[in-house]
Design an enzyme around this catalytic site. Structure first.
Site, PDB file in Angstrom:
ATOM      1  N   PRO A  22      30.977  -8.576  11.009  1.00  0.00           N
ATOM      2  CA  PRO A  22      29.693  -8.803  11.685  1.00  0.00           C
ATOM      3  C   PRO A  22      28.546  -8.687  10.680  1.00  0.00           C
ATOM      4  O   PRO A  22      28.480  -7.724   9.908  1.00  0.00           O
ATOM      5  CB  PRO A  22      29.642  -7.682  12.724  1.00  0.00           C
ATOM      6  CG  PRO A  22      30.570  -6.625  12.226  1.00  0.00           C
ATOM      7  CD  PRO A  22      31.632  -7.337  11.449  1.00  0.00           C
TER       8      PRO A  22
ATOM      9  N   THR B 117      24.350  -9.185  10.338  1.00  0.00           N
ATOM     10  CA  THR B 117      22.989  -9.427  10.822  1.00  0.00           C
ATOM     11  C   THR B 117      22.268 -10.322   9.824  1.00  0.00           C
ATOM     12  O   THR B 117      22.197 -10.006   8.641  1.00  0.00           O
ATOM     13  CB  THR B 117      22.261  -8.071  10.946  1.00  0.00           C
ATOM     14  OG1 THR B 117      22.891  -7.347  12.004  1.00  0.00           O
ATOM     15  CG2 THR B 117      20.786  -8.236  11.249  1.00  0.00           C
TER      16      THR B 117
ATOM     17  N   ALA C  69      25.866  -8.278  15.118  1.00  0.00           N
ATOM     18  CA  ALA C  69      25.446  -7.282  16.102  1.00  0.00           C
ATOM     19  C   ALA C  69      24.316  -7.847  16.959  1.00  0.00           C
ATOM     20  O   ALA C  69      23.328  -8.359  16.435  1.00  0.00           O
ATOM     21  CB  ALA C  69      24.988  -6.026  15.387  1.00  0.00           C
TER      22      ALA C  69
ATOM     23  N   GLN D 272      29.707  -8.622  18.576  1.00  0.00           N
ATOM     24  CA  GLN D 272      29.484  -7.188  18.396  1.00  0.00           C
ATOM     25  C   GLN D 272      28.298  -6.741  19.256  1.00  0.00           C
ATOM     26  O   GLN D 272      27.189  -7.267  19.137  1.00  0.00           O
ATOM     27  CB  GLN D 272      29.210  -6.865  16.925  1.00  0.00           C
ATOM     28  CG  GLN D 272      29.301  -5.360  16.667  1.00  0.00           C
ATOM     29  CD  GLN D 272      28.945  -4.970  15.256  1.00  0.00           C
ATOM     30  OE1 GLN D 272      27.953  -5.447  14.710  1.00  0.00           O
ATOM     31  NE2 GLN D 272      29.733  -4.092  14.662  1.00  0.00           N
TER      32      GLN D 272
ATOM     33  N   HIS E 220      29.792  -1.664  18.606  1.00  0.00           N
ATOM     34  CA  HIS E 220      29.268  -1.212  17.302  1.00  0.00           C
ATOM     35  C   HIS E 220      29.103   0.304  17.365  1.00  0.00           C
ATOM     36  O   HIS E 220      28.124   0.816  17.910  1.00  0.00           O
ATOM     37  CB  HIS E 220      27.933  -1.888  17.028  1.00  0.00           C
ATOM     38  CG  HIS E 220      27.470  -1.794  15.602  1.00  0.00           C
ATOM     39  ND1 HIS E 220      27.967  -0.864  14.714  1.00  0.00           N
ATOM     40  CD2 HIS E 220      26.557  -2.532  14.917  1.00  0.00           C
ATOM     41  CE1 HIS E 220      27.362  -1.031  13.536  1.00  0.00           C
ATOM     42  NE2 HIS E 220      26.520  -2.039  13.638  1.00  0.00           N
ATOM     43  N   GLY E 221      30.079   1.000  16.811  1.00  0.00           N
ATOM     44  CA  GLY E 221      30.036   2.460  16.802  1.00  0.00           C
ATOM     45  C   GLY E 221      29.829   3.002  15.396  1.00  0.00           C
ATOM     46  O   GLY E 221      30.210   4.134  15.103  1.00  0.00           O
ATOM     47  N   ALA E 222      29.199   2.179  14.528  1.00  0.00           N
ATOM     48  CA  ALA E 222      29.118   2.517  13.101  1.00  0.00           C
ATOM     49  C   ALA E 222      27.672   2.560  12.624  1.00  0.00           C
ATOM     50  O   ALA E 222      26.719   2.360  13.386  1.00  0.00           O
ATOM     51  CB  ALA E 222      29.908   1.474  12.304  1.00  0.00           C
ATOM     52  N   ASN E 223      27.526   2.861  11.327  1.00  0.00           N
ATOM     53  CA  ASN E 223      26.285   2.632  10.558  1.00  0.00           C
ATOM     54  C   ASN E 223      25.016   3.315  11.083  1.00  0.00           C
ATOM     55  O   ASN E 223      23.907   2.845  10.853  1.00  0.00           O
ATOM     56  CB  ASN E 223      26.024   1.120  10.423  1.00  0.00           C
ATOM     57  CG  ASN E 223      27.039   0.467   9.493  1.00  0.00           C
ATOM     58  OD1 ASN E 223      27.768   1.163   8.787  1.00  0.00           O
ATOM     59  ND2 ASN E 223      27.101  -0.852   9.490  1.00  0.00           N
TER      60      ASN E 223
ATOM     61  N   TYR F 140      23.832   3.779  14.149  1.00  0.00           N
ATOM     62  CA  TYR F 140      23.159   3.261  15.355  1.00  0.00           C
ATOM     63  C   TYR F 140      23.517   4.114  16.584  1.00  0.00           C
ATOM     64  O   TYR F 140      24.177   5.140  16.465  1.00  0.00           O
ATOM     65  CB  TYR F 140      23.493   1.783  15.519  1.00  0.00           C
ATOM     66  CG  TYR F 140      22.963   0.975  14.355  1.00  0.00           C
ATOM     67  CD1 TYR F 140      21.592   0.879  14.120  1.00  0.00           C
ATOM     68  CD2 TYR F 140      23.825   0.364  13.449  1.00  0.00           C
ATOM     69  CE1 TYR F 140      21.091   0.175  13.026  1.00  0.00           C
ATOM     70  CE2 TYR F 140      23.336  -0.345  12.348  1.00  0.00           C
ATOM     71  CZ  TYR F 140      21.964  -0.428  12.145  1.00  0.00           C
ATOM     72  OH  TYR F 140      21.465  -1.117  11.053  1.00  0.00           O
TER      73      TYR F 140
ATOM     74  N   ARG G 255      34.224  -0.551  16.316  1.00  0.00           N
ATOM     75  CA  ARG G 255      33.970  -0.384  14.879  1.00  0.00           C
ATOM     76  C   ARG G 255      33.385   1.005  14.614  1.00  0.00           C
ATOM     77  O   ARG G 255      32.418   1.413  15.257  1.00  0.00           O
ATOM     78  CB  ARG G 255      32.989  -1.446  14.387  1.00  0.00           C
ATOM     79  CG  ARG G 255      32.922  -1.496  12.872  1.00  0.00           C
ATOM     80  CD  ARG G 255      32.094  -2.644  12.340  1.00  0.00           C
ATOM     81  NE  ARG G 255      32.694  -3.147  11.110  1.00  0.00           N
ATOM     82  CZ  ARG G 255      32.016  -3.661  10.095  1.00  0.00           C
ATOM     83  NH1 ARG G 255      30.705  -3.778  10.147  1.00  0.00           N
ATOM     84  NH2 ARG G 255      32.628  -4.065   9.005  1.00  0.00           N
TER      85      ARG G 255
ATOM     86  N   ASN H 154      21.509   4.575   7.354  1.00  0.00           N
ATOM     87  CA  ASN H 154      20.463   4.935   8.326  1.00  0.00           C
ATOM     88  C   ASN H 154      20.428   6.426   8.645  1.00  0.00           C
ATOM     89  O   ASN H 154      20.226   6.833   9.788  1.00  0.00           O
ATOM     90  CB  ASN H 154      20.645   4.119   9.614  1.00  0.00           C
ATOM     91  CG  ASN H 154      20.517   2.630   9.365  1.00  0.00           C
ATOM     92  OD1 ASN H 154      19.553   2.185   8.749  1.00  0.00           O
ATOM     93  ND2 ASN H 154      21.487   1.860   9.810  1.00  0.00           N
TER      94      ASN H 154
ATOM     95  N   ARG I 136      33.105   3.315   0.641  1.00  0.00           N
ATOM     96  CA  ARG I 136      32.644   2.955  -0.708  1.00  0.00           C
ATOM     97  C   ARG I 136      31.533   1.920  -0.659  1.00  0.00           C
ATOM     98  O   ARG I 136      30.775   1.780  -1.606  1.00  0.00           O
ATOM     99  CB  ARG I 136      33.802   2.449  -1.551  1.00  0.00           C
ATOM    100  CG  ARG I 136      34.436   1.199  -0.998  1.00  0.00           C
ATOM    101  CD  ARG I 136      35.547   0.671  -1.889  1.00  0.00           C
ATOM    102  NE  ARG I 136      36.213  -0.391  -1.162  1.00  0.00           N
ATOM    103  CZ  ARG I 136      37.461  -0.374  -0.768  1.00  0.00           C
ATOM    104  NH1 ARG I 136      38.229   0.650  -1.053  1.00  0.00           N
ATOM    105  NH2 ARG I 136      37.974  -1.377  -0.092  1.00  0.00           N
TER     106      ARG I 136
HETATM  107  C1  LIG Z   1      23.544  -8.792   5.385  1.00  0.00           C
HETATM  108  C2  LIG Z   1      24.426  -7.780   6.056  1.00  0.00           C
HETATM  109  C3  LIG Z   1      24.357  -7.616   7.429  1.00  0.00           C
HETATM  110  C4  LIG Z   1      25.212  -6.722   8.083  1.00  0.00           C
HETATM  111  N1  LIG Z   1      25.180  -6.626   9.443  1.00  0.00           N
HETATM  112  C5  LIG Z   1      26.088  -5.876  10.099  1.00  0.00           C
HETATM  113  C6  LIG Z   1      26.173  -5.885  11.522  1.00  0.00           C
HETATM  114  O1  LIG Z   1      25.461  -6.625  12.223  1.00  0.00           O
HETATM  115  N2  LIG Z   1      27.092  -5.069  12.100  1.00  0.00           N
HETATM  116  C7  LIG Z   1      27.924  -4.259  11.369  1.00  0.00           C
HETATM  117  O2  LIG Z   1      28.741  -3.544  11.940  1.00  0.00           O
HETATM  118  N3  LIG Z   1      27.888  -4.269  10.019  1.00  0.00           N
HETATM  119  C8  LIG Z   1      27.016  -5.061   9.380  1.00  0.00           C
HETATM  120  N4  LIG Z   1      27.032  -5.107   8.006  1.00  0.00           N
HETATM  121  C9  LIG Z   1      28.125  -4.460   7.279  1.00  0.00           C
HETATM  122  C10 LIG Z   1      29.258  -5.484   7.042  1.00  0.00           C
HETATM  123  O3  LIG Z   1      29.867  -5.863   8.260  1.00  0.00           O
HETATM  124  C11 LIG Z   1      30.345  -4.918   6.104  1.00  0.00           C
HETATM  125  O4  LIG Z   1      30.928  -3.781   6.690  1.00  0.00           O
HETATM  126  C12 LIG Z   1      29.764  -4.567   4.734  1.00  0.00           C
HETATM  127  O5  LIG Z   1      28.985  -5.627   4.218  1.00  0.00           O
HETATM  128  C13 LIG Z   1      30.845  -4.228   3.722  1.00  0.00           C
HETATM  129  O6  LIG Z   1      31.721  -5.309   3.562  1.00  0.00           O
HETATM  130  P1  LIG Z   1      31.622  -6.287   2.247  1.00  0.00           P
HETATM  131  O7  LIG Z   1      31.799  -5.392   1.071  1.00  0.00           O
HETATM  132  O8  LIG Z   1      32.776  -7.249   2.438  1.00  0.00           O
HETATM  133  O9  LIG Z   1      30.301  -6.939   2.285  1.00  0.00           O
HETATM  134  C14 LIG Z   1      26.142  -5.957   7.339  1.00  0.00           C
HETATM  135  C15 LIG Z   1      26.195  -6.116   5.954  1.00  0.00           C
HETATM  136  C16 LIG Z   1      25.362  -7.024   5.303  1.00  0.00           C
HETATM  137  C17 LIG Z   1      25.502  -7.226   3.824  1.00  0.00           C
END
Ligand SMILES: Cc1cc2nc3c(=O)[nH]c(=O)nc-3n(C[C@H](O)[C@H](O)[C@H](O)COP(=O)(O)O)c2cc1C
Length: 373
Positions: free
Chosen positions: A25, A27, A60, A102, A181-184, A186, A233, A241, A273
């Site tokens: 996912p 954004t 998301a 998501q 979306h249970g991550a990051n 939020y 997730r 955040n 990581r």
């Molecule tokens: C531009 C951008 C937007 C993202 N938006 C979301 C999102 O909407 N929902 C989410 O769970 N993670 C989001 N992420 C995290 C990614 O889904 C992913 O977990 C993260 O980029 C690590 O994977 P990668 O190393 O393959 O980029 C975002 C990451 C980036 C770079």
């Protein structure tokens, strides 16, 4: 016995994937304004990244108007948004792709300038994100995060209903499933973690209480979709955040075991990581691996994301740490990523400056391998 590879099939709920290269996912802040409806540019972007039997987890999408913290993010709570998403879904289906949506609420990762009536953002507790993190207002100013308003206990069922309605809307739009979306950092994660949840009702305090909101939201989606078309997730070791649990293992062991009872389509981990990959180049190696630690507690399909290359994805699958890998940043700049990884073609580097907002540049203008001179 032959070990599965990135290019062997995988059953996810009722769907037979033909390969295990999922789109994470992402954004991108390119929906129509002020309607927050997906538009033809978004249809083209997703269609470019769809493959027969490939899984896309669409970006998301807030379940309600209080769920936004960024401009031009598509919603999933109005009829027009559902109609806009239907165009995206139909285009992905025409290529034989599978697409989940998501479901999102940012909670305290917002600013009053994004809130209906200019109200304060809502959260489990009135705890602001620390000032080393900055909010961006609707008119682009960089400011400290505000202290959010704690949701009343009586408001929580309404929030669960917002997720339920959004799950219904996603079904009406033709999606194949939804991901919570249970991550990051939020809203769902704000309930999970003790630094953002100081509640004294049944949604705070003990681990069991802090996990309740996640389980109720997930159950609402299951009521609409059936468990085998709902994913969750989590980012147990993430620090995005202002999030982060001091001792994640007891909390997330409880959550994963509780989710494991439900028969979900999949569980999706972000590896720490690359937590915060949306904001900066980060790649910590000396951190625990969520997929490795929690796999023994999870009996279903496990998707891992975060800093994977074709090679590390292949070995994570061959070693049985994950069943599929979701790619974020390199899927942005390589619309034909599954094919490139399969053939060993070189990857186009991504341009971070065009991640968030804008038009086709850095969005739909990345070429496929075969189009490159
Ligand atoms: C531009 C951008 C937007 C993202 N938006 C979301 C999102 O909407 N929902 C989410 O769970 N993670 C989001 N992420 C995290 C990614 O889904 C992913 O977990 C993260 O980029 C690590 O994977 P990668 O190393 O393959 O980029 C975002 C990451 C980036 C770079």
């Amino acid at each position: 016995m032959k070990f599965p590879s990135l290019f062997s099939p995988l059953q996810i709920g009722p769907y037979q994937l033909r390969h295990r290269v999922a789109m994470a996912p992402l954004t991108r802040m390119r929906a129509a304004r002020p309607s927050l409806v997906p538009r033809p540019l978004n249809v083209e972007y997703y269609a470019q990244r769809a493959t027969a039997g490939g899984l896309i987890i669409a970006e998301a999408s807030p379940v309600v108007a209080t769920g936004f913290g960024n401009p031009a993010v598509p919603g999933i709570y109005t009829e027009a948004q559902v109609a806009g998403w239907r165009e995206v879904v139909d285009a992905v289906h025409r290529k034989g792709g599978i697409i989940f949506l998501q479901l999102w609420h940012v909670g305290r990762v917002s600013h009053s300038s994004f809130q209906p009536g200019g109200a304060l953002p809502v959260a489990p507790s009135a705890v602001p994100i620390p000032s080393e993190f900055k909010a961006m207002t609707a008119d682009g100013k960089v400011v400290d995060y505000e202290t959010p308003r704690a949701l009343e206990t009586s408001e929580i069922p309404l929030m669960i209903e917002a997720y339920r309605q959004a799950a219904k809307n996603a079904l009406a739009a033709g999606f194949d499933g939804v991901e919570i979306h249970g991550a990051n950092g939020y809203l769902v994660e704000q309930f999970l973690q003790s630094r953002s949840n100081l509640r004294t009702d049944q949604y705070g305090g003990s681990i069991e209480n802090r996990v309740r909101f996640l389980l109720e939201v997930t159950q609402a989606a299951i009521d609409v979709w059936g468990a085998n078309r709902v994913g969750v997730r989590l980012s147990p070791y993430g620090i995005a955040n202002g999030s982060g649990e001091a001792d994640p293992m007891p909390l997330y062991s409880h959550a994963v075991k509780a989710l494991d009872q439900l028969g979900l389509a999949y569980l999706h981990f972000i590896e720490p990581r690359s937590s915060g990959a949306g904001r900066a180049e980060v790649n910590w190696q000396d951190v625990p691996s969520a997929m490795v630690l929690y796999r023994p507690l999870w009996s279903g399909v496990l998707i891992a994301a975060g800093g994977f290359t074709g090679e590390t994805a292949e070995s994570a699958i061959a070693e049985g740490h994950a069943d599929a890998i979701a790619f974020g940043r390199i899927f942005i700049s390589n619309p034909d990523l599954p094919r490139r990884l399969h053939r060993g073609y070189p990857l186009t580097p991504y341009n971070r400056k065009t991640f968030y907002g804008g038009e086709e540049v850095g969005y739909t203008d990345y070429p496929e391998h075969d189009e490159m001179a």
